[in-house]
Enzyme design. Structure first.
Site, PDB file in Angstrom:
ATOM      1  CE  LYS A  13     -13.691   0.318  48.939  1.00 48.69           C
ATOM      2  NZ  LYS A  13     -12.819  -0.870  49.211  1.00 48.69           N
ATOM      3  NE  ARG A  88      -8.746   3.761  50.021  1.00 44.54           N
ATOM      4  CZ  ARG A  88      -9.161   3.026  48.984  1.00 44.54           C
ATOM      5  NH1 ARG A  88      -9.747   3.598  47.950  1.00 44.54           N
ATOM      6  NH2 ARG A  88      -8.980   1.728  48.971  1.00 44.54           N
ATOM      7  NE  ARG A 136      -8.391  -7.728  45.181  1.00 38.77           N
ATOM      8  CZ  ARG A 136      -8.788  -6.558  45.674  1.00 38.77           C
ATOM      9  NH1 ARG A 136     -10.050  -6.186  45.560  1.00 38.77           N
ATOM     10  NH2 ARG A 136      -7.938  -5.781  46.312  1.00 38.77           N
ATOM     11  NE  ARG A 138      -5.644  -4.364  43.502  1.00 37.13           N
ATOM     12  CZ  ARG A 138      -6.568  -3.680  44.165  1.00 37.13           C
ATOM     13  NH1 ARG A 138      -7.832  -3.735  43.773  1.00 37.13           N
ATOM     14  NH2 ARG A 138      -6.252  -2.973  45.230  1.00 37.13           N
ATOM     15  NE  ARG A 149      -4.883  -2.709  49.790  1.00 39.24           N
ATOM     16  CZ  ARG A 149      -4.970  -3.884  49.148  1.00 39.24           C
ATOM     17  NH1 ARG A 149      -3.899  -4.641  48.985  1.00 39.24           N
ATOM     18  NH2 ARG A 149      -6.106  -4.282  48.673  1.00 39.24           N
TER      19      ARG A 149
HETATM   20  P1  ADP Z   1      -9.000  -1.745  47.780  1.00 41.81           P
HETATM   21  O1  ADP Z   1      -9.406  -3.068  47.245  1.00 41.81           O
HETATM   22  O2  ADP Z   1      -7.808  -1.816  48.680  1.00 41.81           O
HETATM   23  O3  ADP Z   1     -10.138  -0.980  48.378  1.00 41.81           O
HETATM   24  P2  ADP Z   1      -8.673   0.231  45.619  1.00 41.81           P
HETATM   25  O4  ADP Z   1      -8.655  -0.317  44.242  1.00 41.81           O
HETATM   26  O5  ADP Z   1      -9.870   1.025  46.021  1.00 41.81           O
HETATM   27  O6  ADP Z   1      -8.418  -1.013  46.531  1.00 41.81           O
HETATM   28  O7  ADP Z   1      -7.363   1.125  45.874  1.00 41.81           O
HETATM   29  C1  ADP Z   1      -6.058   0.623  45.682  1.00 41.81           C
HETATM   30  C2  ADP Z   1      -5.031   1.633  46.197  1.00 41.81           C
HETATM   31  O8  ADP Z   1      -5.167   2.879  45.474  1.00 41.81           O
HETATM   32  C3  ADP Z   1      -5.168   2.028  47.660  1.00 41.81           C
HETATM   33  O9  ADP Z   1      -4.519   1.120  48.513  1.00 41.81           O
HETATM   34  C4  ADP Z   1      -4.511   3.428  47.657  1.00 41.81           C
HETATM   35  O10 ADP Z   1      -3.105   3.329  47.662  1.00 41.81           O
HETATM   36  C5  ADP Z   1      -4.917   4.010  46.311  1.00 41.81           C
HETATM   37  N1  ADP Z   1      -6.164   4.818  46.412  1.00 41.81           N
HETATM   38  C6  ADP Z   1      -7.361   4.543  45.819  1.00 41.81           C
HETATM   39  N2  ADP Z   1      -8.280   5.489  46.135  1.00 41.81           N
HETATM   40  C7  ADP Z   1      -7.653   6.377  46.949  1.00 41.81           C
HETATM   41  C8  ADP Z   1      -8.059   7.561  47.634  1.00 41.81           C
HETATM   42  N3  ADP Z   1      -9.304   8.027  47.549  1.00 41.81           N
HETATM   43  N4  ADP Z   1      -7.129   8.229  48.372  1.00 41.81           N
HETATM   44  C9  ADP Z   1      -5.877   7.779  48.456  1.00 41.81           C
HETATM   45  N5  ADP Z   1      -5.435   6.676  47.870  1.00 41.81           N
HETATM   46  C10 ADP Z   1      -6.294   5.966  47.114  1.00 41.81           C
END
Ligand code: ADP
Length: 194
Positions: A13, A88, A136, A138, A149
């Site tokens: 995404k 989320r 990836r 990270r 996750r």
């Molecule tokens: P992913 O590749 O896992 O979708 P993101 O970059 O979107 O990664 O998010 C990384 C982390 O940031 C998540 O695992 C969570 O801990 C936190 N996070 C991001 N967006 C939210 C949200 N809307 N609500 C709660 N935690 C969030």
């Protein structure tokens, strides 16, 4: 043009949101990126968020709501946006509805932005997600955190698919294909005058 990009971690995404945001000249707003920048800058918010992120847990709703409220009030968000990683949880989605209602009443913004809202769900099988995330690399991409996750996604985020499909706002896209094909399908199914 108000788009929510949903999907499990690793679904692509962020990649798609970045490409389409540039193409449509609207900001790509990634809550994950905003949080990671706060972690790097060691702000109070970053320090609080880091522990949750490292464990693969969601950062508490209220922190995210504050971030998103502030970001959507920036002038560049007036023309539209792609939200990546937010909402989320159902609580975050309900909050976003209220926020958009408030913003639509604000001077200078588009009326009834809720009608323009679309939520994309990019679906990809779990085994593919795990291998994509492991390559990836990270900080939160180790196997244990990835599994957590994915579990958190199924429990807390997947219910949003019904939330948006019940309102005829959902666009489901198969994310297990070449990047360019996914982009093309998104362009077609999100065509702006639909
Ligand atoms: P992913 O590749 O896992 O979708 P993101 O970059 O979107 O990664 O998010 C990384 C982390 O940031 C998540 O695992 C969570 O801990 C936190 N996070 C991001 N967006 C939210 C949200 N809307 N609500 C709660 N935690 C969030």
């Amino acid at each position: 043009m108000q788009f929510i990009f949903m999907g499990p971690p690793g679904a692509g995404k962020g990649t798609q949101a970045q490409i389409l945001g540039a193409l449509w000249k609207i900001p790509h707003i990634s809550t994950g990126e905003i949080l990671r920048a706060c972690v790097v800058a060691k702000t109070a918010l970053g320090l609080k968020a880091q522990a949750y992120m490292d464990r693969g847990e969601l950062v508490p709703d209220q922190l995210l709501m504050d971030i998103v409220q502030e970001r959507l009030n920036e002038p560049d968000a007036n023309a539209g946006w792609i939200l990546d990683g937010f909402p989320r949880t159902v609580a975050q989605a309900t909050f976003l509805d209220k926020l958009l209602q408030e913003l639509s009443g604000a001077e200078g913004s588009t009326p009834n932005p809720k009608f323009g809202l679309k939520a994309v769900n990019l679906d990809v099988p779990d085994e593919i997600l795990v291998s994509r995330l492991l390559s990836r690399g990270r900080q939160d991409d180790n196997e244990e955190t990835i599994r957590r996750r994915l579990q958190v996604y199924r429990e807390q985020t997947e219910p949003l698919i019904d939330f948006y499909s019940g309102r005829q706002q959902l666009v489901a896209v198969d994310g297990d294909r070449a990047m360019e094909l996914v982009t093309a399908e998104l362009q077609q199914s999100l065509s702006i005058d639909s």
